[in-house]
Design an enzyme around this catalytic site. Structure first.
Site, short mmCIF file in Angstrom:
data_model
loop_
_atom_site.label_atom_id
_atom_site.label_comp_id
_atom_site.label_asym_id
_atom_site.label_seq_id
_atom_site.Cartn_x
_atom_site.Cartn_y
_atom_site.Cartn_z
N LYS A 266 0.83 -1.07 0.12
CA LYS A 266 -0.17 0.03 0.10
C LYS A 266 0.83 1.23 0.00
O LYS A 266 2.04 1.16 0.45
CB LYS A 266 -0.80 -0.09 1.27
CG LYS A 266 -1.86 -1.09 1.26
CD LYS A 266 -2.55 -0.96 2.57
CE LYS A 266 -3.71 -1.88 2.71
NZ LYS A 266 -4.73 -1.89 2.05
N ARG A 340 -10.21 -11.64 1.70
CA ARG A 340 -11.14 -12.81 1.09
C ARG A 340 -10.67 -14.11 1.16
O ARG A 340 -11.31 -15.06 1.18
CB ARG A 340 -11.64 -12.48 -0.45
CG ARG A 340 -10.39 -12.30 -1.15
CD ARG A 340 -10.85 -11.35 -2.65
NE ARG A 340 -10.81 -9.82 -2.13
CZ ARG A 340 -11.44 -8.97 -2.95
NH1 ARG A 340 -11.44 -9.35 -4.21
NH2 ARG A 340 -11.16 -7.72 -2.69
#
Length: 491
Positions: A266, A340
């Site tokens: 990030k 996920r």
């Protein structure tokens, strides 16, 4: 903070011993023959106080009133939303100094149960202070230790009051753990937080370490964890309030205690807020904290896959293919779509409990923040009754969600040439494609996914965890517990 509910008239409130006395004055206020009524009536007549929510007039040491400080506070029509607005307006006063240790909130008119609950929850929110990692002598902890709520008839409101107090305990437990820096809330420490709940007596806790997770075949979960030196934990909680034969509700919370994005790292700006990426896990813990207080007649299982997502020599790489617990292979196109991956193995594990319903909650996608902001959580569901119950619970708890689509066409972007499924699709409808990924691992049981990326914490000057959606979950579970006996009687 301790809450107390008492039957109390305005005449009796005059002599209540407290540091702060707040009189809630709503539309239709009719003064009685007492000092507080006279004070409120005069303020309304002179225009110094309005009955609209959050209108406020502060008084210091008014004659014939025991409390040193008195606040006349408008409560509008007395709705839950107006009571929340009024309570939150007091935040600066509730955090103002060390002399405020005991407060009393007196209703001039009998509140509705949901309005009373909103007041209690909002007072806790308004006075909350995080201090755990601040230096000794530098922190200013919450000094408000006890709040008395006075109503015309306490017995009729006891159930709503007790539920609100339990939600407060759960929300504050969730906020505490979500607010802690990542080095103070590692997967190991999160497991210990879960273990502490087992001391409540009605909760059992089981912690699975790396070896146990490997034996279970949770390859997707392990792939996310392998870039970090911190060992993963798979946390399993059980609350049994009903017969063992009753199918449980399973809550699954994403527990990424720090998310740097892995190899798909990030940007540095704002990365500190990725300690909040275990907001789903914190909410599961908070919900169990509330269940321990309320003891509803329902069975609940909590599952938390917890690890860090870091870049490193052993980290999973873009293009790697991993095998999930279900046997489905996954091409990891973006390592920053790790939530996920850990959730899909937990959802597969949930099947062994033959659940009545499964609800997963995760700070999953920035796309959901773009879609809904910080007001509503995104709700995806494969079952209409489950979706309706969660939506109604959110509205009742002032912790709202919004139904999002699950059309099969959205799954097209998840196709992979090298595995059964890719972990990301394109930029479009990112919150929906993430939900479609999770749906592959659900099976036939009723399932809902709450994307809380926009609601689990706030940025900027008010930076910190919100404890959402503990309120929604507790209201949903209490609703199930209440409806079960009615369903049995109809059989």
């Amino acid at each position: 903070m301790d809450f107390e509910l008492k039957t109390m008239s305005l005449a009796a409130a005059r002599t209540e011993r407290c540091d702060l006395l707040v009189l809630l004055v709503g539309e239709g206020f009719e003064p009685a023959q007492d000092a507080l009524s006279a004070l409120a009536a005069l303020a309304l007549k002179q225009g110094d106080l309005k009955t609209g929510a959050a209108s406020m007039l502060q008084c210091y040491a008014p004659p014939t009133v025991t409390a040193r400080r008195v606040v006349l506070l408008g409560s509008g029509q007395g709705t839950a939303a107006e009571l929340r607005k009024a309570a939150l307006a007091l935040a600066p006063l509730l955090k103002a100094g060390k002399t405020l240790k005991r407060a009393a909130f007196i209703f001039a008119q009998a509140p509705a149960p949901e309005a009373l609950g909103a007041l209690v929850r909002s007072l806790a929110q308004a006075s909350y202070v995080y201090t755990t990692t601040k230096g000794k002598g530098r922190a200013e902890p919450r000094t408000l230790a006890r709040v008395t709520v006075g109503v015309p008839q306490a017995a009729a409101l006891r159930a709503a009051f007790d539920a609100a107090v339990a939600v407060v305990a759960g929300v504050e437990f969730a906020r505490e753990w979500a607010n802690r820096p990542a080095n103070h809330a590692t997967p190991t420490l999160l497991g210990e937080a879960a273990r502490s709940l087992a001391r409540q007596g009605t909760i059992r806790c089981k912690l699975h370490g790396p070896e146990q997770v490997a034996k279970l075949g949770m390859g997707a979960f392990m792939a996310v964890a392998q870039g970090s030196a911190e060992p993963l934990r798979f946390i399993e909680l059980h609350y049994q309030g009903a017969a063992r034969s009753q199918a449980p509700v399973v809550l699954v919370g994403k527990g990424i205690t720090f998310d740097a994005g892995g190899i798909s790292i990030k940007p540095a700006a704002g990365m500190d807020e990725m300690k909040f990426d275990m907001g789903g896990a914190a909410s599961v813990l908070g919900t169990f904290r509330a269940l321990a207080e309320l003891k509803p007649k329902i069975n609940v299982v909590g599952l938390i896959p917890s690890c860090e997502n870091l870049p490193g020599g052993k980290a999973v790489k873009p293009g790697d293919v991993v095998t999930s617990m279900s046997g489905q292979t996954i091409e990891v196109l973006n390592t920053d779509a790790e939530g996920r991956l850990v959730l899909c193995d937990a959802l597969e594990y949930a099947r062994r409990f033959k659940p009545a319903a499964v609800v997963d909650l995760a700070t999953l996608t920035g796309a959901c923040v773009i879609a809904l902001g910080g007001v509503r959580s995104g709700l995806f569901a494969n079952d209409e009754e489950l979706a309706a119950r969660l939506q109604a619970a959110g509205e009742a708890a002032l912790d709202p969600c919004w139904r999002m689509p699950l059309d099969e066409d959205y799954a097209e972007g998840l196709k992979s040439a090298f595995a059964d499924v890719a972990n990301v699709a394109g930029r479009e409808a990112g919150a929906v494609t993430a939900a479609k990924f999770l749906q592959r691992f659900v099976g036939a049981f009723p399932w809902a996914h709450l994307d809380i990326a926009g609601t689990a914490w706030k940025s900027g000057a008010a930076k910190g965890a919100t404890g959402r959606p503990v309120g929604l979950l507790v209201h949903y579970l209490l609703g199930l517990a209440e409806s079960a006996p009615r369903a049995q009687r109809r059989k």
